[in-house]
Motif scaffolding. Structure first.
Motif, mmCIF file in Angstrom:
data_model
loop_
_atom_site.group_PDB
_atom_site.id
_atom_site.type_symbol
_atom_site.label_atom_id
_atom_site.label_comp_id
_atom_site.label_asym_id
_atom_site.label_seq_id
_atom_site.Cartn_x
_atom_site.Cartn_y
_atom_site.Cartn_z
ATOM 1 N N LYS A 47 29.632 11.908 30.681
ATOM 2 C CA LYS A 47 29.487 12.092 29.235
ATOM 3 C C LYS A 47 29.830 10.799 28.500
ATOM 4 O O LYS A 47 29.128 10.396 27.559
ATOM 5 C CB LYS A 47 30.401 13.216 28.746
ATOM 6 C CG LYS A 47 29.974 14.614 29.140
ATOM 7 C CD LYS A 47 30.975 15.609 28.589
ATOM 8 C CE LYS A 47 30.635 17.044 28.967
ATOM 9 N NZ LYS A 47 31.652 18.002 28.443
ATOM 10 N N SER A 48 30.906 10.155 28.923
ATOM 11 C CA SER A 48 31.325 8.909 28.288
ATOM 12 C C SER A 48 30.253 7.837 28.455
ATOM 13 O O SER A 48 29.912 7.119 27.497
ATOM 14 C CB SER A 48 32.642 8.437 28.903
ATOM 15 O OG SER A 48 33.048 7.217 28.345
ATOM 16 N N TYR A 49 29.707 7.723 29.657
ATOM 17 C CA TYR A 49 28.631 6.758 29.892
ATOM 18 C C TYR A 49 27.415 7.085 29.037
ATOM 19 O O TYR A 49 26.763 6.178 28.492
ATOM 20 C CB TYR A 49 28.230 6.759 31.369
ATOM 21 C CG TYR A 49 29.210 6.083 32.294
ATOM 22 C CD1 TYR A 49 30.271 5.321 31.807
ATOM 23 C CD2 TYR A 49 29.077 6.208 33.667
ATOM 24 C CE1 TYR A 49 31.167 4.704 32.659
ATOM 25 C CE2 TYR A 49 29.982 5.583 34.539
ATOM 26 C CZ TYR A 49 31.017 4.838 34.029
ATOM 27 O OH TYR A 49 31.899 4.224 34.881
ATOM 28 N N ALA A 50 27.071 8.380 28.931
ATOM 29 C CA ALA A 50 25.891 8.774 28.160
ATOM 30 C C ALA A 50 26.057 8.441 26.680
ATOM 31 O O ALA A 50 25.135 7.903 26.045
ATOM 32 C CB ALA A 50 25.624 10.269 28.344
ATOM 33 N N VAL A 51 27.228 8.755 26.128
ATOM 34 C CA VAL A 51 27.482 8.431 24.719
ATOM 35 C C VAL A 51 27.429 6.923 24.509
ATOM 36 O O VAL A 51 26.801 6.424 23.560
ATOM 37 C CB VAL A 51 28.851 8.992 24.276
ATOM 38 C CG1 VAL A 51 29.228 8.461 22.897
ATOM 39 C CG2 VAL A 51 28.824 10.515 24.250
ATOM 40 N N GLY A 52 28.058 6.173 25.427
ATOM 41 C CA GLY A 52 28.037 4.719 25.325
ATOM 42 C C GLY A 52 26.633 4.161 25.437
ATOM 43 O O GLY A 52 26.268 3.211 24.732
ATOM 44 N N ALA A 53 25.817 4.757 26.321
ATOM 45 C CA ALA A 53 24.443 4.281 26.497
ATOM 46 C C ALA A 53 23.615 4.507 25.236
ATOM 47 O O ALA A 53 22.838 3.639 24.822
ATOM 48 C CB ALA A 53 23.796 4.984 27.684
ATOM 49 N N VAL A 54 23.770 5.673 24.621
ATOM 50 C CA VAL A 54 23.006 5.968 23.395
ATOM 51 C C VAL A 54 23.421 5.019 22.276
ATOM 52 O O VAL A 54 22.573 4.371 21.626
ATOM 53 C CB VAL A 54 23.203 7.436 22.973
ATOM 54 C CG1 VAL A 54 22.609 7.668 21.579
ATOM 55 C CG2 VAL A 54 22.565 8.369 23.989
ATOM 56 N N LEU A 55 24.737 4.919 22.034
ATOM 57 C CA LEU A 55 25.211 4.049 20.953
ATOM 58 C C LEU A 55 24.898 2.584 21.253
ATOM 59 O O LEU A 55 24.440 1.840 20.379
ATOM 60 C CB LEU A 55 26.721 4.241 20.752
ATOM 61 C CG LEU A 55 27.165 5.620 20.279
ATOM 62 C CD1 LEU A 55 28.683 5.680 20.161
ATOM 63 C CD2 LEU A 55 26.535 5.961 18.936
ATOM 64 N N GLY A 56 25.140 2.177 22.504
ATOM 65 C CA GLY A 56 24.871 0.792 22.877
ATOM 66 C C GLY A 56 23.397 0.455 22.815
ATOM 67 O O GLY A 56 23.010 -0.626 22.351
ATOM 68 N N GLY A 57 22.544 1.387 23.275
ATOM 69 C CA GLY A 57 21.103 1.151 23.232
ATOM 70 C C GLY A 57 20.600 0.983 21.812
ATOM 71 O O GLY A 57 19.797 0.088 21.521
ATOM 72 N N LEU A 58 21.083 1.832 20.910
ATOM 73 C CA LEU A 58 20.670 1.715 19.506
ATOM 74 C C LEU A 58 21.158 0.409 18.891
ATOM 75 O O LEU A 58 20.427 -0.255 18.141
ATOM 76 C CB LEU A 58 21.206 2.909 18.706
ATOM 77 C CG LEU A 58 20.566 4.271 19.029
ATOM 78 C CD1 LEU A 58 21.289 5.375 18.280
ATOM 79 C CD2 LEU A 58 19.085 4.266 18.669
ATOM 80 N N ALA A 59 22.409 0.029 19.225
ATOM 81 C CA ALA A 59 22.946 -1.218 18.685
ATOM 82 C C ALA A 59 22.154 -2.422 19.202
ATOM 83 O O ALA A 59 21.837 -3.349 18.444
ATOM 84 C CB ALA A 59 24.420 -1.350 19.055
ATOM 85 N N LEU A 60 21.835 -2.420 20.497
ATOM 86 C CA LEU A 60 21.059 -3.526 21.065
ATOM 87 C C LEU A 60 19.663 -3.599 20.460
ATOM 88 O O LEU A 60 19.164 -4.689 20.145
ATOM 89 C CB LEU A 60 20.958 -3.359 22.586
ATOM 90 C CG LEU A 60 22.238 -3.623 23.386
ATOM 91 C CD1 LEU A 60 22.080 -3.142 24.819
ATOM 92 C CD2 LEU A 60 22.589 -5.111 23.357
ATOM 93 N N LEU A 61 19.035 -2.443 20.303
ATOM 94 C CA LEU A 61 17.695 -2.423 19.715
ATOM 95 C C LEU A 61 17.726 -2.983 18.295
ATOM 96 O O LEU A 61 16.873 -3.803 17.916
ATOM 97 C CB LEU A 61 17.152 -0.994 19.712
ATOM 98 C CG LEU A 61 15.752 -0.812 19.111
ATOM 99 C CD1 LEU A 61 14.720 -1.627 19.880
ATOM 100 C CD2 LEU A 61 15.377 0.670 19.100
ATOM 101 N N GLY A 62 18.717 -2.540 17.512
ATOM 102 C CA GLY A 62 18.821 -3.038 16.149
ATOM 103 C C GLY A 62 19.107 -4.528 16.093
ATOM 104 O O GLY A 62 18.478 -5.274 15.326
ATOM 105 N N PHE A 63 20.027 -4.989 16.951
ATOM 106 C CA PHE A 63 20.408 -6.396 16.940
ATOM 107 C C PHE A 63 19.238 -7.298 17.290
ATOM 108 O O PHE A 63 18.941 -8.280 16.590
ATOM 109 C CB PHE A 63 21.564 -6.623 17.913
ATOM 110 C CG PHE A 63 22.004 -8.055 18.029
ATOM 111 C CD1 PHE A 63 22.777 -8.634 17.041
ATOM 112 C CD2 PHE A 63 21.638 -8.833 19.126
ATOM 113 C CE1 PHE A 63 23.186 -9.963 17.140
ATOM 114 C CE2 PHE A 63 22.029 -10.150 19.231
ATOM 115 C CZ PHE A 63 22.819 -10.723 18.237
ATOM 116 N N PHE A 64 18.542 -6.971 18.367
ATOM 117 C CA PHE A 64 17.465 -7.857 18.805
ATOM 118 C C PHE A 64 16.194 -7.685 17.981
ATOM 119 O O PHE A 64 15.343 -8.581 17.963
ATOM 120 C CB PHE A 64 17.204 -7.681 20.303
ATOM 121 C CG PHE A 64 18.292 -8.287 21.144
ATOM 122 C CD1 PHE A 64 18.434 -9.661 21.225
ATOM 123 C CD2 PHE A 64 19.199 -7.489 21.808
ATOM 124 C CE1 PHE A 64 19.455 -10.229 21.972
ATOM 125 C CE2 PHE A 64 20.214 -8.051 22.564
ATOM 126 C CZ PHE A 64 20.348 -9.433 22.640
#
Length: 418
Positions: A148-165
């Motif tokens: 669950k922790s990995y999944a939450v981190g992946a969703v938040l991290g993926g969105l942050a990376l997409l927005g940043f780049f």
């Protein structure tokens, strides 16, 4: 004037603002709890429980610091050598080297590599907390929470990376400005969203049954001038025997949350004492303070990363052409990891000062130093906290005053000294 010049000016303004705000909002000058009272408190704690707590932390240190060291080395190897950029390129290849695949999947794979390397240390820590009776989770439940922790981190991290780049792609010369604003906004958004959306993923919350304790908690909050929507009980016992309570949310979402373990381990007066401490955080807007500091810090970090992109030798080490390209994800992770390690003691100091102020608030609100001290004794014993940890560890990572500091503060308050 060039974008780099503007970025340097913006960085200076934001750093100055961060320093001024922190100086005004953080209670830096709270007097320390009398050392004589700390020594006396330590001497009155059961020797066998003190020994067990210290044994527990001694057993944890190799796993905790070993995992930290391996994670740091992995981040540096990936970020300060071409390994990370090559891995991102490899991940993007099946998707025709599309920048989104590199940015999102590449970033998640870089983080996953570090997580996999440190996973054995997390498992080692789990065996220790189970052996000492803190955790109630078997391996299956532990693995589910980890997933669950990995999944939450992946969703938040993926969105942050997409927005940043996306920003670095659309505004290659001015991405630092848009990225800083976006990072600050994301910190603010998550402060509102996480308590409501993410907390229920890991715990089940039920309203506390009507009764004297619930009534008293709501009355204490009303007397303190802190509007509270509800009092909830978290099913913490399914993963731990540790006791805790906290106030979560802003405005209409604010609620007092009590671990179900606390209801079985502590007296009602002790629960009220802990809740009064947490109400102190709400009264002083500590979550808002942390959000503002976090937002300013996030903006500073983005601009600092942009300026570091002018260091050609750093980019050559990482095997990338620019800080704003997806292949630089590992380099970004390495720099953020180093910054987090360097800033850890400062964050711990800020946290301790804020927690000490919340302790003082609880004493003023309840005017019951005896119960406050008894609760600190119980928290330390049940949670196996080292009552007087080594100075180096305290400075590096202690987010709260030690048990003997908190007991000493209660004794000083009882004498009318604080």
């Amino acid at each position: 004037m060039t974008p780099r010049w503007w970025a340097a000016c913006a960085l200076g303004v934001l750093v100055a603002g961060l320093v001024v705000y922190a100086a005004a909002a953080i209670p830096w000058h709270r007097p320390p709890a009398p050392r004589a009272d700390q020594v006396a408190a330590l001497g009155q704690l059961p020797a066998d429980k003190v020994a067990r707590a210290r044994e527990f932390h001694s057993a944890l240190r190799p796993a905790s610091y070993g995992g930290m060291a391996v994670g740091l080395v992995a981040a540096l190897l990936l970020g300060l050598t071409p390994l990370g950029s090559r891995l991102v390129t490899l991940v993007g290849r099946p998707f025709a080297d599309h920048w989104i695949a590199r940015a999102v999947l590449g970033g998640l794979v870089i983080v996953l590599v570090v997580e996999v390397l440190t996973l054995p240390f997390a498992a080692w820590r789990h065996t220790i907390v189970v052996r000492y009776g803190i955790s109630t989770q078997g391996w299956g439940a532990w693995a589910v929470d980890l997933a669950k922790s990995y999944a939450v981190g992946a969703v938040l991290g993926g969105l942050a990376l997409l927005g940043f780049f996306t920003v670095t792609r659309l505004a290659p010369r001015w991405w630092w400005a848009f990225g800083a604003a976006g990072a600050a906004a994301l910190v603010v958004l998550l402060s509102f969203v996480l308590p409501v959306v993410v907390e229920p993923i890991f715990n089940k919350f039920t309203p506390m049954a009507a009764g004297p304790l619930r009534t008293e908690l709501m009355q204490v909050a009303a007397r303190d001038g802190v509007p509270v929507k509800d009092v909830l009980v978290a099913d913490a016992s399914r993963r731990t025997k540790a006791v805790n309570a906290y106030v979560s949310g802003f405005g209409p979402t604010r609620r007092i949350v009590v671990y179900d373990t606390m209801l079985t381990e502590a007296t009602p007066d002790e629960v009220v004492s802990v809740a009064a401490h947490e109400l102190g955080h709400a009264k002083r807007h500590d979550v808002l303070t942390g959000t503002i500091i976090g937002a300013l810090g996030a903006a500073v970090s983005v601009i600092a990363l942009y300026l570091l992109g002018s260091l050609g030798w750093l980019l050559r080490w990482a095997g990338v052409d620019a800080m704003g390209e997806p292949r630089a994800i590992a380099l970004l992770l390495a720099l953020v990891t180093l910054a987090g390690l360097a800033g850890g003691p400062v964050q711990a100091l800020v946290s301790r000062r804020i927690e000490a102020r919340a302790d003082a608030h609880a004493l003023e609100l309840t005017r019951d130093p005896a119960t406050f001290e008894a609760m600190q004794r119980r928290l330390g014993a049940v949670n196996l906290s080292d009552p007087d940890p080594p100075a180096w560890e305290y400075v590096m990572s202690a987010s709260h005053p030690s048990t003997v500091e908190r007991m000493a503060a209660a004794r000083a308050y009882a004498r009318g000294e604080r």
